[in-house]
Enzyme design. Structure first.
Site, PDB file in Angstrom:
ATOM      1  N   MET A 146       0.887  11.543  -1.075  1.00  0.00           N
ATOM      2  CA  MET A 146       0.300  12.748  -0.466  1.00  0.00           C
ATOM      3  C   MET A 146       0.898  13.983  -1.136  1.00  0.00           C
ATOM      4  SD  MET A 146       0.453  11.766   3.552  1.00  0.00           S
ATOM      5  CE  MET A 146       0.064  10.123   4.154  1.00  0.00           C
ATOM      6  N   GLY A 152       0.507   6.086  12.172  1.00  0.00           N
ATOM      7  CA  GLY A 152       0.637   6.041  13.621  1.00  0.00           C
ATOM      8  C   GLY A 152      -0.484   6.701  14.404  1.00  0.00           C
ATOM      9  N   PHE A 157      -1.252  10.971   7.962  1.00  0.00           N
ATOM     10  CA  PHE A 157      -0.123  10.530   8.791  1.00  0.00           C
ATOM     11  C   PHE A 157      -0.321   9.094   9.246  1.00  0.00           C
ATOM     12  CE2 PHE A 157      -0.610  15.068   9.157  1.00  0.00           C
ATOM     13  CZ  PHE A 157       0.669  15.532   8.905  1.00  0.00           C
ATOM     14  N   GLY A 200      -5.554   2.729   8.611  1.00  0.00           N
ATOM     15  CA  GLY A 200      -5.307   3.702   9.668  1.00  0.00           C
ATOM     16  C   GLY A 200      -5.501   3.104  11.052  1.00  0.00           C
ATOM     17  N   MET A 260     -11.527   4.817   5.368  1.00  0.00           N
ATOM     18  CA  MET A 260     -10.423   5.321   6.207  1.00  0.00           C
ATOM     19  C   MET A 260     -10.818   5.225   7.681  1.00  0.00           C
ATOM     20  SD  MET A 260      -7.834   6.088   4.378  1.00  0.00           S
ATOM     21  CE  MET A 260      -6.820   6.842   5.656  1.00  0.00           C
ATOM     22  N   MET A 304      -3.800  10.348  -1.980  1.00  0.00           N
ATOM     23  CA  MET A 304      -4.326  11.439  -1.135  1.00  0.00           C
ATOM     24  C   MET A 304      -3.912  12.754  -1.783  1.00  0.00           C
ATOM     25  SD  MET A 304      -3.538   9.674   2.525  1.00  0.00           S
ATOM     26  CE  MET A 304      -2.325   8.562   1.856  1.00  0.00           C
ATOM     27  N   HIS A 322      -2.568   4.639  -2.812  1.00  0.00           N
ATOM     28  CA  HIS A 322      -3.549   5.425  -2.061  1.00  0.00           C
ATOM     29  C   HIS A 322      -3.288   6.897  -2.362  1.00  0.00           C
ATOM     30  CE1 HIS A 322      -5.344   6.592   2.133  1.00  0.00           C
ATOM     31  NE2 HIS A 322      -6.047   7.069   1.119  1.00  0.00           N
ATOM     32  N   HIS A 370       0.877  -1.180   0.000  1.00  0.00           N
ATOM     33  CA  HIS A 370       0.000   0.000   0.000  1.00  0.00           C
ATOM     34  C   HIS A 370       0.912   1.227   0.000  1.00  0.00           C
ATOM     35  CE1 HIS A 370      -3.626   2.321   1.261  1.00  0.00           C
ATOM     36  NE2 HIS A 370      -2.769   3.005   2.007  1.00  0.00           N
TER      37      HIS A 370
END
Ligand SMILES: O=C(CO)[C@@H](O)[C@H](O)COP(=O)(O)O
Ligand SMILES: [Fe+2]
Length: 228
Positions: free
Chosen positions: A39, A149, A147, A176, A141, A72, A70, A35
């Site tokens: 961004m 973590g 981000f 996430g 999501m 974003m 992904h 994945h």
């Protein structure tokens, strides 16, 4: 029931100066796919990488690893052809980032990639539903994108359950805060494609974490098929 349990590490949490070897390490530890989080600093308040990096990864890793992009990014339309040329396998765009999802789905398919459609926590699953029969995968999501973590958002699980009830064969991905502590909720709700970043990458034993995640999801799929 066409779908199966698949685990895709998010390499966002890895040492980005060693991206190629981190991808190899994840595949050797049993990852089903990779994945890759793109961004743009506009759709989300963070910047990662784009298609030139994907091209390098494809050259160095060969044809085998499945790249789930992904995206974003704002204006996801502009990167479809470059990502396809770079060797991406699936192009997952955000519903919030486009005014014409139907056209984008068509362009992604025409460029030879699979289509993923993602929704942020504030977007309802009913907004995704009209497109569900045209896509390969829905991404719910479970954090605000941007981000790795972050803490898993439990209250996204009703979206997954609803999607599973309405679209029994659709690949449903969660992304996430997913790891050994949260996987049971995802599996019970009906997710079958599991993105896990920090829980896998930071583990001393990523192979065991990947295996555990897959076992929990596979058992939930098995149970659901017996209950039908
Ligand atoms: O897309 C994103 C974040 O925006 C994810 O793919 C994260 O990178 C997953 O990392 P963890 O939450 O599992 O640490
Ligand atoms: Fe992601």
């Amino acid at each position: 029931m066409a779908y199966s349990a698949k685990i895709g590490p998010s390499i966002l949490s890895s040492d980005l100066s060693c991206l190629g070897s981190e991808c190899v390490r994840m595949m050797e530890c049993g990852a089903d796919y990779l994945h890759l989080d793109v961004m743009d600093g506009h759709f989300v308040p963070n910047i990662t990488f784009g298609h030139p990096m994907v091209e390098c990864l494809r050259k160095s890793l060969g044809q085998e690893p499945f790249f789930d992009m992904h995206m974003m990014v704002s204006r996801p339309e502009q990167w479809v052809k470059p990502m396809a040329a770079a060797g991406a396998n699936q192009y997952t765009f955000h519903l919030e980032a486009t005014t014409n999802p139907g056209n984008l789905i068509k362009e992604i398919k025409e460029s030879g990639m699979k289509v993923g459609l993602a929704i942020k926590p504030g977007t309802t699953v009913e907004e995704l539903a009209p497109w569900a029969n045209q896509i390969d995968m829905a991404l719910v999501m479970t954090v605000e994108p941007g981000f790795g973590g972050q803490k898993f958002l439990d209250d996204m699980m009703p979206k997954v359950s609803w999607l599973r009830s309405q679209f029994p064969s659709l690949d449903i991905e969660v992304d996430g805060g997913v790891g050994p502590d949260t996987i049971h909720k995802c599996a019970e709700a009906g997710a079958n494609m599991i993105v896990s970043g920090s829980a896998v990458i930071a583990s001393d034993d990523p192979r065991s974490v990947i295996a555990l995640l897959r076992t929990v999801v596979a058992e939930a799929i098995q149970k659901r098929s017996l209950d039908r």
